[in-house]
Scaffold this motif. Structure first.
Motif, PDB file in Angstrom:
ATOM      1  N   VAL A 134       3.423 -12.671   4.460  1.00  0.00           N
ATOM      2  CA  VAL A 134       3.157 -14.087   4.767  1.00  0.00           C
ATOM      3  C   VAL A 134       1.655 -14.358   4.701  1.00  0.00           C
ATOM      4  N   LEU A 135       0.870 -13.384   5.156  1.00  0.00           N
ATOM      5  CA  LEU A 135      -0.577 -13.598   5.190  1.00  0.00           C
ATOM      6  C   LEU A 135      -1.268 -13.239   3.875  1.00  0.00           C
ATOM      7  N   CYS A 136      -0.656 -12.336   3.095  1.00  0.00           N
ATOM      8  CA  CYS A 136      -1.283 -11.914   1.838  1.00  0.00           C
ATOM      9  C   CYS A 136      -1.317 -13.069   0.847  1.00  0.00           C
ATOM     10  N   GLU A 137      -2.504 -13.390   0.362  1.00  0.00           N
ATOM     11  CA  GLU A 137      -2.636 -14.488  -0.608  1.00  0.00           C
ATOM     12  C   GLU A 137      -2.635 -13.986  -2.045  1.00  0.00           C
ATOM     13  N   GLY A 138      -2.504 -12.680  -2.219  1.00  0.00           N
ATOM     14  CA  GLY A 138      -2.468 -12.140  -3.577  1.00  0.00           C
ATOM     15  C   GLY A 138      -3.818 -12.171  -4.274  1.00  0.00           C
ATOM     16  N   CYS A 139      -4.890 -12.072  -3.499  1.00  0.00           N
ATOM     17  CA  CYS A 139      -6.230 -12.198  -4.093  1.00  0.00           C
ATOM     18  C   CYS A 139      -6.645 -10.957  -4.877  1.00  0.00           C
ATOM     19  N   THR A 140      -5.971  -9.851  -4.672  1.00  0.00           N
ATOM     20  CA  THR A 140      -6.189  -8.575  -5.377  1.00  0.00           C
ATOM     21  C   THR A 140      -7.501  -7.848  -5.015  1.00  0.00           C
ATOM     22  N   VAL A 141      -8.193  -8.304  -3.993  1.00  0.00           N
ATOM     23  CA  VAL A 141      -9.439  -7.630  -3.614  1.00  0.00           C
ATOM     24  C   VAL A 141      -9.151  -6.182  -3.228  1.00  0.00           C
ATOM     25  N   CYS A 142      -8.115  -5.960  -2.431  1.00  0.00           N
ATOM     26  CA  CYS A 142      -7.784  -4.598  -2.002  1.00  0.00           C
ATOM     27  C   CYS A 142      -7.368  -3.740  -3.198  1.00  0.00           C
ATOM     28  N   TYR A 143      -6.633  -4.362  -4.090  1.00  0.00           N
ATOM     29  CA  TYR A 143      -6.154  -3.651  -5.285  1.00  0.00           C
ATOM     30  C   TYR A 143      -7.329  -3.130  -6.116  1.00  0.00           C
ATOM     31  N   HIS A 144      -8.331  -4.015  -6.321  1.00  0.00           N
ATOM     32  CA  HIS A 144      -9.479  -3.617  -7.127  1.00  0.00           C
ATOM     33  C   HIS A 144     -10.413  -2.669  -6.385  1.00  0.00           C
ATOM     34  N   ALA A 145     -10.486  -2.822  -5.053  1.00  0.00           N
ATOM     35  CA  ALA A 145     -11.487  -2.070  -4.301  1.00  0.00           C
ATOM     36  C   ALA A 145     -11.012  -0.673  -3.883  1.00  0.00           C
ATOM     37  N   CYS A 146      -9.705  -0.488  -3.759  1.00  0.00           N
ATOM     38  CA  CYS A 146      -9.195   0.772  -3.209  1.00  0.00           C
ATOM     39  C   CYS A 146      -9.658   1.967  -4.047  1.00  0.00           C
ATOM     40  N   PRO A 147     -10.347   2.911  -3.412  1.00  0.00           N
ATOM     41  CA  PRO A 147     -10.886   4.047  -4.179  1.00  0.00           C
ATOM     42  C   PRO A 147      -9.806   5.036  -4.633  1.00  0.00           C
ATOM     43  N   CYS A 148      -8.596   4.963  -3.990  1.00  0.00           N
ATOM     44  CA  CYS A 148      -7.579   5.938  -4.395  1.00  0.00           C
ATOM     45  C   CYS A 148      -6.425   5.307  -5.176  1.00  0.00           C
ATOM     46  N   GLY A 149      -6.600   4.069  -5.552  1.00  0.00           N
ATOM     47  CA  GLY A 149      -5.542   3.419  -6.334  1.00  0.00           C
ATOM     48  C   GLY A 149      -4.224   3.324  -5.591  1.00  0.00           C
ATOM     49  N   ALA A 150      -4.302   3.161  -4.257  1.00  0.00           N
ATOM     50  CA  ALA A 150      -3.078   3.158  -3.458  1.00  0.00           C
ATOM     51  C   ALA A 150      -2.438   1.772  -3.347  1.00  0.00           C
ATOM     52  N   VAL A 151      -3.149   0.759  -3.797  1.00  0.00           N
ATOM     53  CA  VAL A 151      -2.602  -0.602  -3.652  1.00  0.00           C
ATOM     54  C   VAL A 151      -1.874  -0.990  -4.928  1.00  0.00           C
ATOM     55  N   GLU A 152      -0.660  -1.465  -4.750  1.00  0.00           N
ATOM     56  CA  GLU A 152       0.096  -1.958  -5.908  1.00  0.00           C
ATOM     57  C   GLU A 152       0.342  -3.436  -5.725  1.00  0.00           C
ATOM     58  N   ILE A 201       0.840  -1.193   0.000  1.00  0.00           N
ATOM     59  CA  ILE A 201       0.000   0.000   0.000  1.00  0.00           C
ATOM     60  C   ILE A 201       0.874   1.241   0.000  1.00  0.00           C
ATOM     61  N   ASN A 202       0.660   2.073  -0.977  1.00  0.00           N
ATOM     62  CA  ASN A 202       1.409   3.314  -1.121  1.00  0.00           C
ATOM     63  C   ASN A 202       0.771   4.363  -0.200  1.00  0.00           C
ATOM     64  N   ARG A 203       1.479   4.687   0.892  1.00  0.00           N
ATOM     65  CA  ARG A 203       0.893   5.575   1.900  1.00  0.00           C
ATOM     66  C   ARG A 203       0.663   7.007   1.383  1.00  0.00           C
ATOM     67  N   GLU A 204       1.385   7.358   0.322  1.00  0.00           N
ATOM     68  CA  GLU A 204       1.189   8.718  -0.191  1.00  0.00           C
ATOM     69  C   GLU A 204      -0.169   8.875  -0.854  1.00  0.00           C
ATOM     70  N   LYS A 205      -0.624   7.775  -1.470  1.00  0.00           N
ATOM     71  CA  LYS A 205      -1.927   7.843  -2.134  1.00  0.00           C
ATOM     72  C   LYS A 205      -3.066   7.481  -1.186  1.00  0.00           C
ATOM     73  N   CYS A 206      -2.746   6.742  -0.112  1.00  0.00           N
ATOM     74  CA  CYS A 206      -3.771   6.191   0.775  1.00  0.00           C
ATOM     75  C   CYS A 206      -4.448   7.296   1.593  1.00  0.00           C
ATOM     76  N   LEU A 207      -5.780   7.265   1.629  1.00  0.00           N
ATOM     77  CA  LEU A 207      -6.523   8.252   2.417  1.00  0.00           C
ATOM     78  C   LEU A 207      -6.976   7.682   3.755  1.00  0.00           C
ATOM     79  N   GLY A 208      -6.615   6.429   4.018  1.00  0.00           N
ATOM     80  CA  GLY A 208      -6.954   5.817   5.310  1.00  0.00           C
ATOM     81  C   GLY A 208      -8.431   5.489   5.470  1.00  0.00           C
ATOM     82  N   CYS A 209      -9.101   5.126   4.399  1.00  0.00           N
ATOM     83  CA  CYS A 209     -10.543   4.862   4.487  1.00  0.00           C
ATOM     84  C   CYS A 209     -10.854   3.511   5.127  1.00  0.00           C
ATOM     85  N   ASN A 210      -9.846   2.646   5.250  1.00  0.00           N
ATOM     86  CA  ASN A 210     -10.010   1.339   5.894  1.00  0.00           C
ATOM     87  C   ASN A 210     -10.776   0.296   5.087  1.00  0.00           C
ATOM     88  N   LEU A 211     -11.180   0.632   3.872  1.00  0.00           N
ATOM     89  CA  LEU A 211     -11.943  -0.336   3.075  1.00  0.00           C
ATOM     90  C   LEU A 211     -11.152  -1.629   2.871  1.00  0.00           C
TER      91      LEU A 211
END
Lengths: 285, 288
Positions: free
Chosen positions: B92-110, B63-73
């Motif tokens: 270790v816990l991330c399974e690479g499901c990409t849910v956060c990547y697709h859902a993030c409203p500010c495009g902060a997930v890479e 998660i790119n903190r510069e783009k992140c608005l902290g919405c917690n979604l």
């Protein structure tokens, strides 16, 4: 206290050590044995629990309302596990590939997908004398075991000695089993296979921040390679159980090692004393 | 070309030892070690490493903190509790499901490329060996197993070999399933113990589930002959032939300890057992 018994590899004697430890510890206090080798749970063969309870474990999978579905393809596009395929007339699900991440139902633009459930195995609970017993049993043909391991671990009781019999390997199922344990006992045998897998299991424990110690099974008296490993990495070598055909025969018939060789109890008592004294805290890396 | 996959349901029953022996006996073959968690076959075959290539697992989120608005979604949606305080992703816990990547409203997930292991190609005096090592705490062992098998198949086709000997992973989960699909014969190594019987039943059930032809080799059969008979009747019930009987022999441990395939060191019942097993397998696989 949660103690995980792991080995990197199957067949080194995890179940032998874990079941004997449970029997010896039960003479002193309350013990819960949790068999997290859900692909091949074997602890019950040694401890012969009477079963009280059985619960089905389910994981979420998408349920597709074909009437609302516009076949837009968004669900298949966001599914990193390729569990969904959009066909000309319907969306098809390959349930064993689904990791239940929820991407499809959160991101479906028409709200056509909702979370449903699929059974992956059972958690069985029972007791063997003073030992509480929990095991997971993965349905045959099912690929994903960590949610079932998690369900077994949800039965961990605070304030008692919880012994986790971990699955082999160093990937997701073992990680899930060992994570959160207070101590990890690494069982090995004095062969190049044993040493190789001990190195991997040790790295896994370090990665999880769980302090660990080593027990040698089937020792032929010359454990120099294991001893060297323990020395180089400052891991305590806690005890060595000798190669013993009678113990192997006992195992074959479901008789725990400490019943075949009561004189081995001392090793397990020493291990319990070591844990009680908090000796493991010093092994934390 | 045929592929023989050696499985056991459980580790430690002697899969690798049996594979090491078959590797000595078979003349035209490629070996593949599909126990990617704890590959051991190379320890018996004295290999010379020829090449190593990275194996890419599913990409993992950061998660790119510069783009992140902290919405917690992302926190709410992540089913694996992989996103910790400060929006730091635990790899270790991330399974690479990409849910956060697709859902993030500010495009902060890479989603970042991620090396999950290595695939190795080695030469041994018995022939080529494909093996792998999955990184500690990595998932996707099934995918790496598939990669090892694919490489072995390519080598076998290139060298017009008649057999692939695949040392399988323990268990009946994802890596074992990935290993047995499309095999010509699954050889199950079983032990005459109560747990061995339980494990054998589950792996035979797995082979049946996926429609694979199976055969069984009983290791340490003389340790508990009564249990050996129980294994035989189990095989009977599944219409699976028992094609090998190997005795309990402490010299096996000596050979393994020295990193050598057993057949080069043993004589008597052990040697006869291994040779008889190979004859049976040759017949089942229709090899010359």
């Amino acid at each position: 206290m949660i103690i995980a018994v792991a080995s990197g590899k199957g067949g080194t004697g995890k179940t032998t050590v874990a079941s004997s430890l449970a029997l010896v510890a039960a003479e002193k206090g309350e013990v819960l044995f949790l068999d997290c080798d859900v692909e091949e749970p074997n602890g019950h063969i040694m401890l012969k629990p009477r079963w009280h309870k059985k619960e089905t474990v389910r994981v979420p999978v998408p349920e597709i309302n074909q009437e609302k579905c516009t076949l837009c393809g968004r669900c298949a596009e966001v599914c990193a596990f390729h569990a969904l395929v959009v066909l000309p007339r319907e969306v098809m699900l390959f349930p064993t590939m689904c990791h239940g991440c929820g991407g499809c139902w959160h991101l479906c633009p028409t709200g056509a997908i909702s979370p449903g459930w699929r059974e992956i195995g059972q958690v069985e609970e029972g007791s063997s004398g003073k030992i509480g017993f929990v095991q997971g049993r993965l349905n045959v043909g099912e690929a994903i075991s960590p949610p079932l391991i998690q369900a077994v671990k949800e039965r961990i009781r605070p304030g008692v000695l919880n012994i986790i019999d971990a699955p082999p390997g160093t990937s997701c199922p073992v990680i899930r089993a060992v994570k959160g344990a207070g101590f990890c006992l690494l069982v090995t045998e004095p062969t190049p296979f044993g040493l190789h897998d001990l190195e991997l299991a040790y790295e896994m424990a370090i990665r999880l921040g769980v302090p660990c110690g080593v027990a040698v099974n089937r020792s032929d008296g010359d454990d120099s390679s294991i001893r060297q490993f323990c020395h180089d990495n400052s891991v305590p070598l806690l005890f060595q159980l000798p190669q013993d055909r009678e113990v192997a025969r006992g195992y074959a018939r479901g008789i725990p090692a400490v019943e075949v060789r009561p004189e081995w109890k001392g090793h397990f008592l020493a291990l319990l004393a070591f844990l009680e004294k908090g000796g493991y805290a010093r092994c934390a890396n | 070309m045929r592929e023989l996959v050696v499985l056991s349901g459980k580790g430690g029953t002697g899969k690798t030892t049996v594979c090491g022996n078959l590797a000595v006996l078979a003349s035209s073959k490629v070996m593949a070690d599909c126990d990617v968690d704890a590959a051991n076959l190379y320890l018996l075959l004295d290999p010379v490493l020829k090449s190593s290539s990275p194996f890419y697992g599913l990409k993992k989120a950061t998660i790119n903190r510069e783009k992140c608005l902290g919405c917690n979604l992302c926190l709410h949606l992540c089913r694996y509790d992989a996103i910790g305080p400060g929006f730091v992703v635990d790899p270790v816990l991330c399974e690479g499901c990409t849910v956060c990547y697709h859902a993030c409203p500010c495009g902060a997930v890479e989603m970042i490329e991620h090396v999950a292991g290595h695939l190795f190609l080695s030469d041994t005096r018995y022939g080529p060996l494909v093996h792998a090592r999955l990184g500690i705490a990595e998932d996707n062992s099934g995918k790496l197993v598939a990669a090892v098998r694919k490489e072995a198949r390519r080598l076998a086709e290139e060298g017009t070999k008649e057999l692939i000997i695949t040392d399988g992973p323990p268990g009946i989960g994802c890596p074992a399933i990935s290993c047995l699909s499309g095999a010509d014969l699954v050889l199950v190594v079983a032990e005459p113990t109560f747990s061995g019987r339980h494990d054998l039943e589950r792996v035979l059930e797995l082979a049946k589930h996926f429609g694979c032809r199976a055969a069984v080799c009983i290791n340490k059969w003389d340790l508990e002959p009564e249990n050996t008979r129980a294994l035989e009747s189990l095989c009977n019930r599944y219409s699976v032939p028992v094609v090998g009987y190997l005795p309990y022999d402490e010299s096996v441990m000596e050979a393994v300890k020295g990193g050598r395939p057993v057949i080069q060191e043993c004589s008597g019942p052990m040697e006869e057992g291994i040779l008889a097993l190979w004859d049976e397998l040759k017949a089942l696989l229709e090899l010359r």
